[in-house]
Design a protein around this motif. Structure first.
Motif, PDB file in Angstrom:
ATOM      1  N   MET A 111       1.223  -0.884  -0.310  1.00 55.06           N
ATOM      2  CA  MET A 111       0.155  -0.013  -0.606  1.00 55.06           C
ATOM      3  C   MET A 111       0.335   0.907  -0.409  1.00 55.06           C
ATOM      4  SD  MET A 111      -2.915   1.034  -0.179  1.00 55.06           S
ATOM      5  CE  MET A 111      -3.971  -0.753   0.138  1.00 55.06           C
ATOM      6  N   LEU A 112       0.576   2.536  -0.100  1.00 58.72           N
ATOM      7  CA  LEU A 112       1.064   4.084  -0.814  1.00 58.72           C
ATOM      8  C   LEU A 112       0.418   4.656   0.061  1.00 58.72           C
ATOM      9  CD1 LEU A 112       3.524   4.660  -2.191  1.00 58.72           C
ATOM     10  CD2 LEU A 112       2.049   5.590  -3.977  1.00 58.72           C
ATOM     11  N   GLU A 113       1.082   5.324   0.983  1.00 60.69           N
ATOM     12  CA  GLU A 113       0.486   6.703   0.927  1.00 60.69           C
ATOM     13  C   GLU A 113       0.846   7.654   1.041  1.00 60.69           C
ATOM     14  OE1 GLU A 113      -1.149   8.383   5.517  1.00 60.69           O
ATOM     15  OE2 GLU A 113       1.131   7.242   5.585  1.00 60.69           O
ATOM     16  N   ILE A 114       0.246   8.589   0.058  1.00 57.00           N
ATOM     17  CA  ILE A 114       0.576   9.881  -0.366  1.00 57.00           C
ATOM     18  C   ILE A 114       0.401  10.813   0.385  1.00 57.00           C
ATOM     19  CG2 ILE A 114       0.935  11.488  -2.313  1.00 57.00           C
ATOM     20  CD1 ILE A 114       0.319   9.191  -3.979  1.00 57.00           C
ATOM     21  N   VAL A 115       1.522  11.869   1.245  1.00 55.19           N
ATOM     22  CA  VAL A 115       0.569  12.789   1.889  1.00 55.19           C
ATOM     23  C   VAL A 115       1.456  14.124   1.966  1.00 55.19           C
ATOM     24  CG1 VAL A 115       1.408  13.337   4.029  1.00 55.19           C
ATOM     25  CG2 VAL A 115       0.990  10.894   4.118  1.00 55.19           C
ATOM     26  N   ILE A 116       1.047  15.588   1.438  1.00 57.80           N
ATOM     27  CA  ILE A 116       1.374  17.003   1.343  1.00 57.80           C
ATOM     28  C   ILE A 116       1.372  17.390   2.560  1.00 57.80           C
ATOM     29  CG2 ILE A 116       0.653  18.695  -0.360  1.00 57.80           C
ATOM     30  CD1 ILE A 116       0.747  16.449  -1.921  1.00 57.80           C
ATOM     31  N   GLY A 117       2.703  17.785   2.698  1.00 57.06           N
ATOM     32  CA  GLY A 117       3.097  18.086   4.066  1.00 57.06           C
ATOM     33  C   GLY A 117       2.610  19.812   3.770  1.00 57.06           C
ATOM     34  N   GLN A 118       3.140  20.589   4.957  1.00 57.21           N
ATOM     35  CA  GLN A 118       2.172  21.998   4.781  1.00 57.21           C
ATOM     36  C   GLN A 118       3.080  23.232   4.095  1.00 57.21           C
ATOM     37  OE1 GLN A 118       1.706  23.151   8.682  1.00 57.21           O
ATOM     38  NE2 GLN A 118      -0.019  22.693   9.036  1.00 57.21           N
ATOM     39  N   ASP A 119       4.688  22.455   4.196  1.00 57.10           N
ATOM     40  CA  ASP A 119       5.782  23.047   3.231  1.00 57.10           C
ATOM     41  C   ASP A 119       5.341  22.778   2.025  1.00 57.10           C
ATOM     42  OD1 ASP A 119       6.332  20.753   3.061  1.00 57.10           O
ATOM     43  OD2 ASP A 119       7.937  21.113   3.836  1.00 57.10           O
ATOM     44  N   GLY A 120       4.247  22.128   0.989  1.00 54.73           N
ATOM     45  CA  GLY A 120       4.430  21.623  -0.531  1.00 54.73           C
ATOM     46  C   GLY A 120       5.100  20.257  -0.411  1.00 54.73           C
ATOM     47  N   ARG A 121       5.426  19.642   0.579  1.00 54.60           N
ATOM     48  CA  ARG A 121       6.641  18.506   0.022  1.00 54.60           C
ATOM     49  C   ARG A 121       5.735  16.946   0.145  1.00 54.60           C
ATOM     50  NH1 ARG A 121      11.870  17.043   4.821  1.00 54.60           N
ATOM     51  NH2 ARG A 121      12.115  18.893   4.174  1.00 54.60           N
ATOM     52  N   ILE A 122       5.880  16.005  -0.514  1.00 59.58           N
ATOM     53  CA  ILE A 122       5.056  14.916  -0.805  1.00 59.58           C
ATOM     54  C   ILE A 122       5.856  14.282  -0.197  1.00 59.58           C
ATOM     55  CG2 ILE A 122       4.080  13.290  -2.205  1.00 59.58           C
ATOM     56  CD1 ILE A 122       4.657  16.205  -4.315  1.00 59.58           C
ATOM     57  N   PHE A 123       4.896  13.563   1.011  1.00 57.72           N
ATOM     58  CA  PHE A 123       5.569  12.171   1.273  1.00 57.72           C
ATOM     59  C   PHE A 123       5.279  10.901   0.712  1.00 57.72           C
ATOM     60  CE2 PHE A 123       5.757  15.564   4.229  1.00 57.72           C
ATOM     61  CZ  PHE A 123       7.063  15.602   5.032  1.00 57.72           C
ATOM     62  N   LEU A 124       6.633  10.073   0.068  1.00 57.09           N
ATOM     63  CA  LEU A 124       5.179   8.978  -0.199  1.00 57.09           C
ATOM     64  C   LEU A 124       5.958   8.040   0.902  1.00 57.09           C
ATOM     65  CD1 LEU A 124       6.774   8.922  -3.809  1.00 57.09           C
ATOM     66  CD2 LEU A 124       4.678   9.502  -3.057  1.00 57.09           C
ATOM     67  N   ASN A 125       5.195   7.597   1.535  1.00 61.34           N
ATOM     68  CA  ASN A 125       5.237   6.071   2.538  1.00 61.34           C
ATOM     69  C   ASN A 125       4.549   5.082   1.951  1.00 61.34           C
ATOM     70  OD1 ASN A 125       5.414   8.833   4.404  1.00 61.34           O
ATOM     71  ND2 ASN A 125       4.065   8.986   4.893  1.00 61.34           N
ATOM     72  N   GLY A 126       5.633   3.334   2.799  1.00 64.41           N
ATOM     73  CA  GLY A 126       5.246   2.126   1.717  1.00 64.41           C
ATOM     74  C   GLY A 126       5.542   1.947   0.512  1.00 64.41           C
ATOM     75  N   ARG A 127       5.432   1.385   0.337  1.00 62.84           N
ATOM     76  CA  ARG A 127       5.704   0.961  -1.056  1.00 62.84           C
ATOM     77  C   ARG A 127       5.017   1.217  -2.984  1.00 62.84           C
ATOM     78  NH1 ARG A 127       3.657  -4.621   1.169  1.00 62.84           N
ATOM     79  NH2 ARG A 127       1.899  -4.014  -0.034  1.00 62.84           N
ATOM     80  N   PHE A 128       5.756   1.943  -3.360  1.00 64.10           N
ATOM     81  CA  PHE A 128       5.453   1.834  -4.262  1.00 64.10           C
ATOM     82  C   PHE A 128       5.322   1.261  -6.493  1.00 64.10           C
ATOM     83  CE2 PHE A 128       5.439   6.924  -7.401  1.00 64.10           C
ATOM     84  CZ  PHE A 128       4.606   6.630  -8.066  1.00 64.10           C
TER      85      PHE A 128
END
Lengths: 158, 94
Positions: free
Chosen positions: B1-18
């Protein structure tokens, strides 16, 4: 030593020890990209049982993902399930993927060439998976007979 | 599973398996970017060729606009994948 086989009811996974006492796991998966989560669950169970370090876990997940995804994407009409077997043999991890309804496609000779020096505008992902798994593996064997295709990938653990 | 999180500064966090099963979800995020972003791989286990395809498509689109993706916190396996594929020359990796 006789093989010890335990059935996992959820995915009909088979796990046990082979004749040399090494860890083995296998299961068959439907030909569907949404089955990838179950494929990777098998990898994770194997990696935990074999106590693989994080880097080897990621490499194993990568190569199994690419081999399974290739079966789904490039042989969508295949009628069989896709069989995946994982084993520790001495210092090696051995991945065996079998597609029982496939035309011949040898990843060693039939895969498209990749130019790793090509500029951005010429880069595509097509063929990249096979190229990378061959880079990561120590050996890739391919067998095809009577529409049964088997890829056997070997990766040294250290 | 892949979690995509957009931080307040616009940074994109990819968590898990792409992986290939997650590529379409990620494609809709990356191909809608209007400006360059930092993509944080700190909690990414691995990226498949399907995932690399999403990133390269986004990079092509952004570079035409004078923007780009920057990738940070890459684990040793993914660093190998980027080196073998030559993607370490088409992405800035921090």
């Amino acid at each position: 030593m006789a093989a010890l086989i335990v059935a996992d009811q959820r995915r009909a996974m088979r796990r046990g020890t082979d004749m040399t006492g090494q860890t083995t796991m296998s299961a068959a998966f439907r030909r569907d990209i949404n089955a990838l989560e179950d494929v990777l669950a098998l990898v994770e169970t194997f990696a935990s049982t074999a106590a693989l370090q994080d880097r080897r876990r990621s490499e194993l997940a990568f190569v199994v993902d690419e081999l399974f995804t290739n079966c789904v994407r490039h042989n969508a009409a295949g009628a069989s399930e896709i069989e995946i077997a994982l084993a520790l043999r001495g210092p090696d991890i051995v991945v065996e993927v079998t597609d029982r309804d496939a035309a011949a496609f040898d990843p060693n000779s039939d895969a498209p060439r990749i130019d790793a020096n090509a500029p951005l505008e010429q880069r595509e992902s097509s063929g990249l998976g096979l190229y990378l798994l061959k880079k990561l593996a120590d050996r890739v064997e391919y067998h095809h007979r009577d529409r049964v295709a088997t890829v056997i990938l070997t990766k040294r653990m250290e | 599973m892949l979690e995509i999180v957009i931080g307040q500064d616009g940074r994109i966090f990819l968590n898990g398996r792409f992986d290939a099963a997650q590529a379409e979800k990620a494609r809709s995020v990356f191909l809608s970017l209007a400006e360059g972003r930092t993509v944080d791989f700190a909690r990414l286990d691995y990226i498949s060729s399907a995932g690399l395809g999403v990133l390269v498509a986004a990079q092509k689109r952004l570079v035409r606009q004078g923007q780009s993706l920057r990738i940070i916190n890459v684990n040793s396996h993914i660093r190998d994948v980027f080196q073998f594929s030559g993607f370490d020359r088409i992405f800035e990796i921090g």
